[in-house]
Design an enzyme around this catalytic site. Structure first.
Site, PDB file in Angstrom:
ATOM      1  N   ASP A  67     -21.256 -21.451 -32.328  1.00 24.92           N
ATOM      2  CA  ASP A  67     -21.747 -20.003 -33.045  1.00 24.92           C
ATOM      3  C   ASP A  67     -21.120 -18.809 -33.091  1.00 24.92           C
ATOM      4  OD1 ASP A  67     -21.515 -20.091 -30.098  1.00 24.92           O
ATOM      5  OD2 ASP A  67     -24.266 -20.923 -29.630  1.00 24.92           O
ATOM      6  N   ASN A 135     -31.902 -19.732 -19.375  1.00 22.25           N
ATOM      7  CA  ASN A 135     -33.097 -20.447 -19.907  1.00 22.25           C
ATOM      8  C   ASN A 135     -33.392 -22.431 -20.332  1.00 22.25           C
ATOM      9  OD1 ASN A 135     -31.956 -20.008 -22.159  1.00 22.25           O
ATOM     10  ND2 ASN A 135     -32.721 -18.407 -22.941  1.00 22.25           N
ATOM     11  N   HIS A 137     -31.116 -23.242 -23.395  1.00 23.60           N
ATOM     12  CA  HIS A 137     -30.480 -22.672 -24.222  1.00 23.60           C
ATOM     13  C   HIS A 137     -29.274 -23.812 -24.424  1.00 23.60           C
ATOM     14  CE1 HIS A 137     -28.097 -18.551 -24.213  1.00 23.60           C
ATOM     15  NE2 HIS A 137     -27.868 -19.957 -23.828  1.00 23.60           N
ATOM     16  N   GLU A 142     -32.943 -21.427 -28.664  1.00 25.14           N
ATOM     17  CA  GLU A 142     -33.294 -20.747 -27.632  1.00 25.14           C
ATOM     18  C   GLU A 142     -35.253 -21.108 -27.613  1.00 25.14           C
ATOM     19  OE1 GLU A 142     -32.179 -18.929 -25.349  1.00 25.14           O
ATOM     20  OE2 GLU A 142     -31.214 -17.043 -26.363  1.00 25.14           O
TER      21      GLU A 142
END
Ligand code: F6R
Length: 252
Positions: A67, A135, A137, A142
Protein backbone atom coordinates in the site's frame (compact mmCIF):
# COMPACT_ATOMS: atom_id res chain seq x y z
CA UNK A 1 -3.06 -21.03 10.36
CA UNK A 2 0.22 -21.88 11.93
CA UNK A 3 0.96 -19.89 15.08
CA UNK A 4 4.52 -19.33 16.25
CA UNK A 5 5.09 -17.78 19.66
CA UNK A 6 8.43 -16.17 20.40
CA UNK A 7 9.83 -14.66 23.57
CA UNK A 8 9.94 -11.12 22.28
CA UNK A 9 9.82 -8.82 19.26
CA UNK A 10 13.50 -9.35 18.46
CA UNK A 11 13.03 -13.10 18.25
CA UNK A 12 9.88 -12.65 16.12
CA UNK A 13 11.87 -10.56 13.67
CA UNK A 14 14.68 -13.10 13.55
CA UNK A 15 12.21 -15.88 12.88
CA UNK A 16 10.45 -13.89 10.12
CA UNK A 17 13.73 -12.82 8.51
CA UNK A 18 14.99 -16.40 8.54
CA UNK A 19 11.80 -17.56 6.82
CA UNK A 20 12.32 -14.90 4.14
CA UNK A 21 15.98 -15.89 3.85
CA UNK A 22 15.04 -19.55 3.29
CA UNK A 23 12.77 -18.52 0.43
CA UNK A 24 15.48 -16.41 -1.25
CA UNK A 25 18.12 -19.10 -0.77
CA UNK A 26 15.84 -21.64 -2.46
CA UNK A 27 14.81 -19.26 -5.24
CA UNK A 28 17.21 -16.40 -5.97
CA UNK A 29 14.62 -14.47 -8.01
CA UNK A 30 11.93 -14.82 -5.33
CA UNK A 31 9.14 -12.26 -5.30
CA UNK A 32 8.24 -10.76 -1.92
CA UNK A 33 5.11 -8.87 -0.97
CA UNK A 34 6.21 -6.33 1.64
CA UNK A 35 4.58 -4.26 4.36
CA UNK A 36 5.44 -1.00 6.09
CA UNK A 37 4.64 0.38 9.57
CA UNK A 38 6.54 -0.18 12.81
CA UNK A 39 6.14 -3.94 12.93
CA UNK A 40 8.39 -5.07 10.04
CA UNK A 41 11.25 -2.64 10.79
CA UNK A 42 13.12 -5.25 12.87
CA UNK A 43 12.66 -7.82 10.10
CA UNK A 44 14.18 -5.46 7.56
CA UNK A 45 17.09 -4.67 9.92
CA UNK A 46 17.78 -8.37 10.20
CA UNK A 47 17.61 -8.86 6.42
CA UNK A 48 20.09 -6.01 5.98
CA UNK A 49 22.43 -7.67 8.49
CA UNK A 50 22.16 -11.00 6.67
CA UNK A 51 23.03 -9.24 3.43
CA UNK A 52 25.99 -7.44 5.01
CA UNK A 53 27.23 -10.79 6.32
CA UNK A 54 27.16 -12.09 2.72
CA UNK A 55 24.42 -14.54 3.61
CA UNK A 56 21.72 -13.06 1.42
CA UNK A 57 21.83 -11.89 -2.18
CA UNK A 58 18.96 -9.68 -3.33
CA UNK A 59 20.30 -9.04 -6.83
CA UNK A 60 17.47 -10.99 -8.49
CA UNK A 61 14.78 -10.52 -5.82
CA UNK A 62 11.60 -8.69 -6.79
CA UNK A 63 9.20 -6.93 -4.43
CA UNK A 64 5.75 -5.43 -4.45
CA UNK A 65 4.40 -3.43 -1.51
CA UNK A 66 0.95 -3.63 -0.02
CA UNK A 67 0.00 0.00 0.00
CA UNK A 68 0.83 3.69 -0.15
CA UNK A 69 -0.67 6.83 1.33
CA UNK A 70 -2.62 9.06 -1.02
CA UNK A 71 -1.18 12.56 -1.40
CA UNK A 72 2.41 11.81 -0.38
CA UNK A 73 5.02 11.84 -3.15
CA UNK A 74 7.70 9.16 -3.17
CA UNK A 75 10.27 11.56 -1.67
CA UNK A 76 8.03 12.49 1.27
CA UNK A 77 9.69 11.10 4.45
CA UNK A 78 6.42 9.48 5.53
CA UNK A 79 5.62 7.89 2.18
CA UNK A 80 5.89 4.14 2.06
CA UNK A 81 8.30 4.30 -0.90
CA UNK A 82 10.61 6.44 1.26
CA UNK A 83 10.14 4.01 4.16
CA UNK A 84 11.13 1.01 2.05
CA UNK A 85 14.23 2.73 0.67
CA UNK A 86 15.26 3.91 4.13
CA UNK A 87 14.70 0.67 6.01
CA UNK A 88 15.60 -1.91 3.38
CA UNK A 89 16.29 -1.17 -0.27
CA UNK A 90 19.10 1.38 0.24
CA UNK A 91 21.07 -1.14 2.31
CA UNK A 92 20.87 -4.27 0.15
CA UNK A 93 21.86 -5.13 -3.41
CA UNK A 94 18.33 -5.10 -4.78
CA UNK A 95 17.69 -3.38 -8.12
CA UNK A 96 15.24 -0.57 -7.44
CA UNK A 97 13.63 -1.37 -10.82
CA UNK A 98 12.66 -4.69 -9.29
CA UNK A 99 10.82 -3.01 -6.43
CA UNK A 100 7.31 -1.65 -6.69
CA UNK A 101 5.49 0.68 -4.33
CA UNK A 102 2.33 2.06 -5.88
CA UNK A 103 2.18 5.83 -6.28
CA UNK A 104 -0.31 7.71 -4.12
CA UNK A 105 -0.22 10.68 -6.51
CA UNK A 106 -1.91 11.39 -9.81
CA UNK A 107 -4.50 9.08 -11.36
CA UNK A 108 -5.35 6.90 -8.36
CA UNK A 109 -7.67 4.53 -10.24
CA UNK A 110 -5.00 3.68 -12.80
CA UNK A 111 -2.38 3.40 -10.02
CA UNK A 112 -4.58 0.80 -8.31
CA UNK A 113 -4.87 -1.12 -11.59
CA UNK A 114 -1.10 -0.97 -11.95
CA UNK A 115 -0.69 -2.40 -8.43
CA UNK A 116 -2.94 -5.31 -9.36
CA UNK A 117 -0.87 -5.94 -12.49
CA UNK A 118 2.37 -5.84 -10.48
CA UNK A 119 1.08 -8.50 -8.07
CA UNK A 120 0.87 -10.98 -10.95
CA UNK A 121 3.60 -9.76 -13.33
CA UNK A 122 6.36 -12.35 -13.55
CA UNK A 123 4.50 -14.65 -11.15
CA UNK A 124 2.72 -14.15 -7.84
CA UNK A 125 4.63 -13.33 -4.62
CA UNK A 126 6.31 -16.29 -2.96
CA UNK A 127 5.60 -14.66 0.37
CA UNK A 128 3.45 -11.76 1.54
CA UNK A 129 4.57 -10.11 4.78
CA UNK A 130 1.76 -8.52 6.80
CA UNK A 131 1.33 -6.45 9.93
CA UNK A 132 -2.12 -6.04 11.45
CA UNK A 133 -4.04 -2.94 12.49
CA UNK A 134 -5.42 -2.82 16.02
CA UNK A 135 -8.84 -2.87 14.31
CA UNK A 136 -7.95 -6.03 12.36
CA UNK A 137 -7.08 -4.39 9.04
CA UNK A 138 -4.57 -6.08 6.74
CA UNK A 139 -2.99 -3.92 4.09
CA UNK A 140 -5.35 -0.98 4.42
CA UNK A 141 -8.48 -3.08 4.05
CA UNK A 142 -10.46 -1.46 6.82
CA UNK A 143 -13.36 -3.09 8.71
CA UNK A 144 -16.59 -2.48 6.77
CA UNK A 145 -19.84 -4.16 5.70
CA UNK A 146 -18.10 -5.21 2.48
CA UNK A 147 -14.49 -5.58 1.39
CA UNK A 148 -13.07 -4.95 -2.08
CA UNK A 149 -11.22 -7.83 -3.71
CA UNK A 150 -8.92 -5.86 -6.03
CA UNK A 151 -6.44 -3.08 -5.29
CA UNK A 152 -8.36 0.11 -4.60
CA UNK A 153 -8.55 3.49 -2.96
CA UNK A 154 -9.46 3.10 0.71
CA UNK A 155 -10.75 5.66 3.18
CA UNK A 156 -8.73 5.10 6.35
CA UNK A 157 -10.71 4.56 9.53
CA UNK A 158 -10.51 7.06 12.36
CA UNK A 159 -8.57 4.59 14.52
CA UNK A 160 -6.01 4.01 11.73
CA UNK A 161 -5.58 7.74 11.16
CA UNK A 162 -5.01 8.18 14.90
CA UNK A 163 -2.56 5.27 15.03
CA UNK A 164 -0.60 6.68 12.08
CA UNK A 165 -0.55 10.20 13.57
CA UNK A 166 2.53 9.26 15.61
CA UNK A 167 4.63 9.58 12.46
CA UNK A 168 3.46 13.12 11.60
CA UNK A 169 4.04 16.50 13.27
CA UNK A 170 0.45 17.70 12.95
CA UNK A 171 -2.87 15.86 12.91
CA UNK A 172 -3.91 17.56 9.65
CA UNK A 173 -0.85 16.12 7.88
CA UNK A 174 -1.94 12.51 8.46
CA UNK A 175 -3.24 11.01 5.21
CA UNK A 176 -6.86 9.93 5.31
CA UNK A 177 -6.74 7.70 2.22
CA UNK A 178 -4.46 5.02 0.84
CA UNK A 179 -4.19 2.77 -2.17
CA UNK A 180 -4.07 -0.80 -0.97
CA UNK A 181 -3.98 -4.32 -2.31
CA UNK A 182 -7.37 -5.91 -1.81
CA UNK A 183 -7.85 -9.24 -0.10
CA UNK A 184 -7.57 -11.01 -3.47
CA UNK A 185 -4.15 -9.49 -4.16
CA UNK A 186 -2.91 -10.36 -0.67
CA UNK A 187 -4.19 -13.91 -1.13
CA UNK A 188 -2.37 -14.29 -4.45
CA UNK A 189 0.83 -14.95 -2.47
CA UNK A 190 1.89 -18.56 -2.04
CA UNK A 191 2.57 -17.97 1.63
CA UNK A 192 1.41 -15.27 4.05
CA UNK A 193 3.47 -14.31 7.08
CA UNK A 194 1.74 -12.04 9.59
CA UNK A 195 3.71 -10.49 12.39
CA UNK A 196 2.05 -8.85 15.38
CA UNK A 197 3.66 -7.14 18.33
CA UNK A 198 2.63 -4.70 21.05
CA UNK A 199 -0.18 -4.93 23.57
CA UNK A 200 -2.34 -2.57 21.45
CA UNK A 201 -2.73 -5.51 19.04
CA UNK A 202 -4.16 -7.86 21.69
CA UNK A 203 -7.79 -7.54 20.56
CA UNK A 204 -6.88 -7.98 16.91
CA UNK A 205 -4.84 -11.10 17.66
CA UNK A 206 -7.46 -12.52 19.99
CA UNK A 207 -10.17 -11.94 17.35
CA UNK A 208 -8.02 -13.54 14.66
CA UNK A 209 -7.74 -16.77 16.62
CA UNK A 210 -11.08 -16.72 18.41
CA UNK A 211 -13.24 -18.88 16.17
CA UNK A 212 -13.68 -19.89 12.56
CA UNK A 213 -16.01 -17.00 11.69
CA UNK A 214 -15.09 -14.83 8.70
CA UNK A 215 -16.39 -11.31 8.84
CA UNK A 216 -15.58 -8.15 6.84
CA UNK A 217 -15.69 -6.20 10.10
CA UNK A 218 -12.51 -8.10 10.92
CA UNK A 219 -10.61 -8.17 7.61
CA UNK A 220 -7.84 -10.33 9.11
CA UNK A 221 -10.41 -13.09 9.65
CA UNK A 222 -10.25 -13.76 5.88
CA UNK A 223 -6.77 -15.18 6.45
CA UNK A 224 -8.55 -18.34 7.60
CA UNK A 225 -9.36 -18.97 3.93
CA UNK A 226 -5.72 -19.05 2.77
CA UNK A 227 -4.02 -22.43 2.83
CA UNK A 228 -0.57 -21.26 3.93
CA UNK A 229 -0.57 -18.63 6.69
CA UNK A 230 1.93 -18.32 9.51
CA UNK A 231 1.37 -15.85 12.34
CA UNK A 232 4.27 -14.88 14.59
CA UNK A 233 3.51 -13.23 17.92
CA UNK A 234 5.48 -12.77 21.11
CA UNK A 235 4.61 -14.24 24.49
CA UNK A 236 2.89 -11.03 25.65
CA UNK A 237 0.29 -11.35 22.87
CA UNK A 238 0.10 -15.15 23.19
CA UNK A 239 -1.73 -14.69 26.48
CA UNK A 240 -4.68 -13.49 24.43
CA UNK A 241 -4.91 -16.62 22.26
CA UNK A 242 -6.80 -19.65 23.53
CA UNK A 243 -4.20 -22.46 23.72
CA UNK A 244 -6.99 -25.09 23.68
CA UNK A 245 -7.95 -24.14 20.17
CA UNK A 246 -4.58 -23.70 18.50
CA UNK A 247 -1.42 -25.65 18.05
CA UNK A 248 1.16 -23.25 19.32
CA UNK A 249 4.71 -23.76 18.22
CA UNK A 250 7.24 -22.05 20.46
CA UNK A 251 10.23 -20.71 18.56
CA UNK A 252 13.61 -21.74 19.83
C1 F6R B 1 1.38 -1.30 6.20
C2 F6R B 1 0.07 -1.92 6.32
C3 F6R B 1 -0.69 -1.89 7.59
C4 F6R B 1 0.17 -2.08 8.84
C5 F6R B 1 -0.69 -1.97 10.09
C6 F6R B 1 0.14 -2.11 11.34
O1 F6R B 1 1.93 -1.49 4.91
O2 F6R B 1 -0.42 -2.42 5.37
O3 F6R B 1 -1.67 -2.90 7.56
O4 F6R B 1 0.78 -3.34 8.79
O5 F6R B 1 -1.34 -0.74 10.10
O6 F6R B 1 1.01 -1.03 11.44
P1 F6R B 1 2.11 -1.00 12.58
O7 F6R B 1 3.09 -2.08 12.26
O8 F6R B 1 2.75 0.36 12.46
O9 F6R B 1 1.43 -1.23 13.88
Amino acid sequence: MELIVTQNYKQSCQKAANMIKDIIVQKNDAKLGLATGSTPIGVYQRLVRLHQANELDFSKVRTVNLDEYVGLSSDHPQSYRYFMDKHLFDHINIHKDNTFVVSGMGDLASNALQLDRMIYQGGVPDLQLLGIGSNGHIGFNEPADTLIAESHLEQLSESTIQANARFFDKAEQVPTQAITMGIKGIFAARKILLLATGIEKKQAVSNLFQDSVICPHNPSSFLKLHANVTVIIDSQLAQHVDPQKHTICYAC
